[in-house]
Design a protein around this motif. Structure first.
Motif, PDB file in Angstrom:
ATOM      1  N   ILE A 162       0.853  -1.189   0.000  1.00  0.00           N
ATOM      2  CA  ILE A 162       0.000   0.000   0.000  1.00  0.00           C
ATOM      3  C   ILE A 162       0.890   1.241   0.000  1.00  0.00           C
ATOM      4  O   ILE A 162       1.931   1.266   0.661  1.00  0.00           O
ATOM      5  CB  ILE A 162      -0.960   0.002   1.219  1.00  0.00           C
ATOM      6  N   LYS A 216      -6.518   7.405   4.131  1.00  0.00           N
ATOM      7  CA  LYS A 216      -7.269   6.663   5.147  1.00  0.00           C
ATOM      8  C   LYS A 216      -7.254   7.420   6.477  1.00  0.00           C
ATOM      9  O   LYS A 216      -8.281   7.511   7.175  1.00  0.00           O
ATOM     10  CB  LYS A 216      -6.668   5.266   5.331  1.00  0.00           C
ATOM     11  N   GLU A 251      -2.142   6.363  -0.066  1.00  0.00           N
ATOM     12  CA  GLU A 251      -3.353   5.654   0.358  1.00  0.00           C
ATOM     13  C   GLU A 251      -3.489   5.652   1.879  1.00  0.00           C
ATOM     14  O   GLU A 251      -4.585   5.815   2.412  1.00  0.00           O
ATOM     15  CB  GLU A 251      -3.332   4.217  -0.177  1.00  0.00           C
TER      16      GLU A 251
END
Length: 375
Positions: free
Chosen positions: A5, A13, A9
């Protein structure tokens, strides 16, 4: 093979307030100094070398539900892939290694739109979640000004190109001591004018345009006005954008105030800091929105990921703005100081043009949390 990831990202989040469980595989000392933070982020430290034979000894520190998503992180992204694989072997179904590790996390900038300007245009904030740095772009009628930029200049260059903005001005509110400024480099790259408060620039080795109290910078239809506001440094200058926003540099934060000791002149600058916070800023409009150059933790972040609050609200809620006596204020800002930023003397010299560290050296100089505030 572990799933990967990106730090972008992860940043999104955290900004969205998603729950995250992170296994940090760095050694205990590094973890204690600095980690990924967020309002709904839980982080456990299990050093890489303790997981070499599996994660079974640490199952009591991990989620009981094997369907829980777990993210692993290390210094540069290599060890965390191994940790992720060990977690998968222990039965966890959704495990991701954070690409580039804490090095990449430290350098990621996330642009957030602050709002539209009354005179026409937009104000953007670039949030550096891994370092607590905040920088700004004022855009109006296709022209732009960048304020308090970081050394990762490609992010700004790419953003203004995508939005069709021509940068005319690059400004630093003061000579930074906790991160390497991208201001001079960006000005050269983009053919813009670079501004620096002259009282902070007495030792710089390069040419710059002085910015003084009351000076006005025109950006399209918008006026940016300089307000001399010493205390963090002797040259610290705030900027009023379109009579709506107050860019305070490292003088005033959302939940704290600036420290006056990073040039070794704490006793000299305490009275300047109090004068700025308790008199200069007091004369400004309560509804102006404060936009600092740093933030201390996720509690200062709004739901949209921005770090901003009305000046009047801060005068009610920020402890640093509500210290009655000058003696108590002096004691607070000289005795409640966190450790000084990593390599701050070298960072100041780099920002003066006296040192020219390579990229890897610059990364090492900046590693660690933001420490520009009084606790």
């Amino acid at each position: 093979m572990a799933k990967i990831i990106s730090v972008k990202e992860v940043a999104n989040k955290i900004i969205r307030g998603e729950k995250m469980f992170i296994v940090d595989a760095r050694n205990a000392e590094e973890f204690a100094n600095w980690r990924i933070e967020g309002k709904n982020v839980e982080v456990v430290n299990i050093p890489y070398f303790e997981i070499l034979d599996g994660v079974e000894p640490f199952l009591d520190r991990l989620p009981k539900d094997k369907n829980t998503t777990i993210y692993s992180v290390c210094a540069k992204g290599g060890s965390s892939e191994f940790v992720a694989e060990q977690l998968e072997q222990a039965g966890y179904q959704n495990v991701y290694s954070i690409e580039g590790g804490m090095k990449a996390w430290s350098e990621h900038l996330e642009p957030v739109k602050i709002g539209e300007l009354k005179s026409g245009g937009t104000l953007y904030q670039f949030v550096r979640l891994g370092k607590g740095c905040l920088s700004y772009l004022v855009e109006s009628n296709g022209e732009g000004a960048l304020i308090d930029t970081n050394r990762m200049t490609d992010v700004y260059v790419r953003f203004v190109k995508e939005h069709g903005i021509t940068i005319k001005h690059v400004i630093d509110t003061h000579l930074h001591a906790d991160h390497i400024s991208g201001g001079r480099k960006l000005a050269e790259q983009l053919g813009a004018t670079y501004y620096l408060p002259p009282k902070d620039a007495e030792e710089v080795t390069f040419s710059y345009t002085p910015i003084q109290d009351g000076d006005r910078i025109q950006v399209g239809n918008v006026v940016i006005k300089a307000l001399y506001s010493p205390g963090h440094t002797i040259g610290s200058t705030s900027f009023i954008v379109d009579d709506q926003y107050l860019l305070t540099g490292d003088i005033l934060f959302i939940d704290s105030i600036g420290r006056p000791d990073l040039a070794g002149k704490v006793q000299d600058w305490v009275s300047d800091l109090r004068q700025t916070l308790y008199k200069r800023y007091k004369q400004l409009a309560d509804d102006w929105v404060v936009l600092p150059a740093h933030y201390m933790g996720p509690n200062e972040m709004n739901e949209d990921g921005s770090v901003a609050e009305a000046l009047g609200v801060l005068y009610k809620q920020n402890h640093g703005l509500n210290i009655g006596s000058e003696e108590e204020f002096r004691k607070t800002v000289t005795e409640n100081l966190p450790p000084q930023p990593n390599a701050y003397k070298e960072i100041r010299q780099t920002n003066m043009g006296k040192l020219s560290p390579d990229e890897e050296q610059q990364r090492e100089m900046e590693i660690g949390p933001n420490r520009c505030a009084v606790r």
